[in-house]
Write a protein that holds these residues in place. Structure first.
Motif, short mmCIF file in Angstrom:
data_model
loop_
_atom_site.label_atom_id
_atom_site.label_comp_id
_atom_site.label_asym_id
_atom_site.label_seq_id
_atom_site.Cartn_x
_atom_site.Cartn_y
_atom_site.Cartn_z
N MET A 223 0.83 -1.21 0.00
CA MET A 223 0.00 0.00 0.00
C MET A 223 0.86 1.26 0.00
O MET A 223 0.59 2.22 -0.73
CB MET A 223 -0.95 -0.02 1.19
CG MET A 223 -2.02 -1.10 1.10
SD MET A 223 -3.38 -0.93 2.29
CE MET A 223 -2.54 -1.25 3.83
N ASP A 226 2.29 2.90 -3.21
CA ASP A 226 1.43 3.58 -4.17
C ASP A 226 2.09 4.88 -4.63
O ASP A 226 2.68 5.61 -3.82
CB ASP A 226 0.07 3.91 -3.54
CG ASP A 226 -0.92 4.48 -4.52
OD1 ASP A 226 -1.68 3.70 -5.10
OD2 ASP A 226 -0.92 5.72 -4.73
N TYR A 228 1.06 7.77 -5.22
CA TYR A 228 0.65 9.04 -4.60
C TYR A 228 1.59 9.42 -3.46
O TYR A 228 1.94 10.60 -3.29
CB TYR A 228 -0.78 8.98 -4.05
CG TYR A 228 -1.19 10.31 -3.44
CD1 TYR A 228 -1.63 11.35 -4.24
CD2 TYR A 228 -1.05 10.56 -2.07
CE1 TYR A 228 -1.95 12.59 -3.71
CE2 TYR A 228 -1.36 11.79 -1.52
CZ TYR A 228 -1.81 12.81 -2.35
OH TYR A 228 -2.10 14.04 -1.81
N TRP A 246 -9.62 1.16 -4.50
CA TRP A 246 -8.16 1.23 -4.30
C TRP A 246 -7.71 0.10 -3.37
O TRP A 246 -6.74 -0.59 -3.65
CB TRP A 246 -7.79 2.59 -3.71
CG TRP A 246 -6.32 2.80 -3.47
CD1 TRP A 246 -5.41 3.31 -4.35
CD2 TRP A 246 -5.59 2.51 -2.27
NE1 TRP A 246 -4.16 3.35 -3.78
CE2 TRP A 246 -4.24 2.87 -2.50
CE3 TRP A 246 -5.94 1.99 -1.03
CZ2 TRP A 246 -3.25 2.72 -1.53
CZ3 TRP A 246 -4.96 1.83 -0.06
CH2 TRP A 246 -3.62 2.20 -0.32
N LYS A 250 -5.23 -3.38 -3.94
CA LYS A 250 -4.05 -3.73 -3.13
C LYS A 250 -4.19 -5.12 -2.52
O LYS A 250 -3.21 -5.85 -2.36
CB LYS A 250 -3.84 -2.69 -2.02
CG LYS A 250 -3.66 -1.26 -2.50
CD LYS A 250 -2.47 -1.11 -3.43
CE LYS A 250 -2.34 0.33 -3.90
NZ LYS A 250 -1.29 0.48 -4.94
#
Length: 362
Positions: A223, A226, A228, A246, A250
């Motif tokens: 996670m 990611d 971002y 999302w 994952k």
């Protein structure tokens, strides 16, 4: 007066705020809950926009305007303060959709300010985000300008951490270097969604469920990898990105985990992503001032303390502002800035090309 409803979409926070020179006092406050049906409509409209009609948006805009008006009137009644002594209401409204990086960037807040202004008889300032977007910014986060005004002091390297559905930080170096503020990623949104799904509860009270689980390290690393989290500021996000879809993506490649272990892993994701983001921009942080609904999650606060390894993690109440009312106070302050004709955004935070006055007056 400041009025706001966050990404949890459970009601309106209202605060009467008195301002002085780099000081503010919340004199009275009130929480006004949405009905279960209205909250369901909001969640459906925001989470499945392809099913949301123009008629529904129009109806919700009216209903939310009425809720914000009623919250303001209840606060006046509770406080015994006359409407004529309130300079203005700053209404954030209810975010339905935030898409600052779409081909045609936008951020949509509903809650008709005309309903608030005519219902209370008080000048109302609203629609704060779109002026920033119009000059190339993301329209969020906007609270860092207020955090900077209130909490920035030369004696300490501080971070103000707001944990709502999405977590955001305002980095306040003791030096004169520019303030940085951005969304770090999920705050309560994934935790609350998982609690609703498994426990049939709106949230994991005090983080007790997460505290009883064990972090799945492999899933956490999947996670936290990611893109971002690696993206440089300025940046903002929302439930449009960090949502059940999302999480399902994952989980698809991960080993099966128990619901309690998943909750613990999601809590660790929030704490870890906040700490990683802070250390990236302020390695020698001294103090972390926490506000927002997440301040009541004891498990999450303990995880933050571990991630910040000995730095002081404390509530904004230690510095005179109750953590539940920081966001409402911020929009009261932004309304004040609007009436004074002063910019309300920080370009280094939102990515805007220049400072601009935010909000429209009703």
């Amino acid at each position: 007066m400041g009025l706001i409803s966050g990404t949890s979409m459970d009601g309106v926070d209202a605060a009467l705020v008195e301002f002085a020179d780099h000081e503010c006092k919340v004199r009275h406050s009130h929480s006004h809950s949405y009905s279960e049906e209205l909250r369901r409509q909001l969640l459906d409209a925001s989470r499945t926009p392809e099913k949301c009609s123009i008629d529904l948006i129009g109806s919700l805009d009216r209903q939310i305007g009425e809720c914000f008006r009623d919250a303001a009137m209840e606060l006046l009644k509770k406080s015994g303060v006359n409407a004529g002594s309130i300079t203005a209401i700053g209404s954030h409204g209810q975010t339905l959709r935030h898409q600052p990086r779409a081909p045609q960037p936008y951020s949509l807040q509903i809650g008709d300010p005309n309903i608030i202004a005519t219902g209370t008889g008080i000048t109302t300032v609203a629609d704060f985000r779109r002026a920033d977007i119009a000059v190339g910014g993301e329209g969020a986060p906007l609270a860092p300008a207020f955090h900077n005004w209130l909490f920035n002091r030369a004696e300490a390297n501080r971070v103000v951490l707001n944990i709502g559905g999405i977590a955001n930080v305002t980095v306040l170096p003791a030096s004169a270097t520019p303030v940085i503020g951005f969304d770090t990623g999920p705050g309560n949104t994934l935790l609350d969604s998982h609690a609703r799904k498994v426990l049939d509860q709106p949230y994991d009270a005090a983080g007790a469920w997460a505290a009883g689980g064990t972090v799945d390290q492999a899933l956490l690393e999947a996670m936290i990898s990611d893109p971002y989290f690696e993206k440089d500021a300025p940046k903002s996000t929302g439930f449009e990105y960090f949502n059940d879809q999302w999480l399902d993506e994952k989980l698809a490649g991960a080993a099966k985990t128990t619901p309690a272990d998943l909750q613990a892993t999601l809590a660790e994701l929030t704490a870890r992503s906040v700490a990683d983001a802070t250390f990236k921009y302020l390695p020698d942080v001294d103090e972390v001032l926490v506000c927002g609904g997440g301040v009541h999650n004891q498990d999450l606060l303990q995880r933050l303390e571990r991630c910040f390894s000995g730095r002081m993690v404390t509530s904004t109440e230690s510095y005179g502002l109750h953590p539940d009312w920081v966001e409402a106070a911020a929009f009261a302050w932004l309304a004040k800035r609007r009436l004074e004709g002063k910019p309300g955004n920080l370009p280094e935070v939102t990515g805007a090309s220049r400072p601009v006055v935010l909000g429209a007056v009703y």
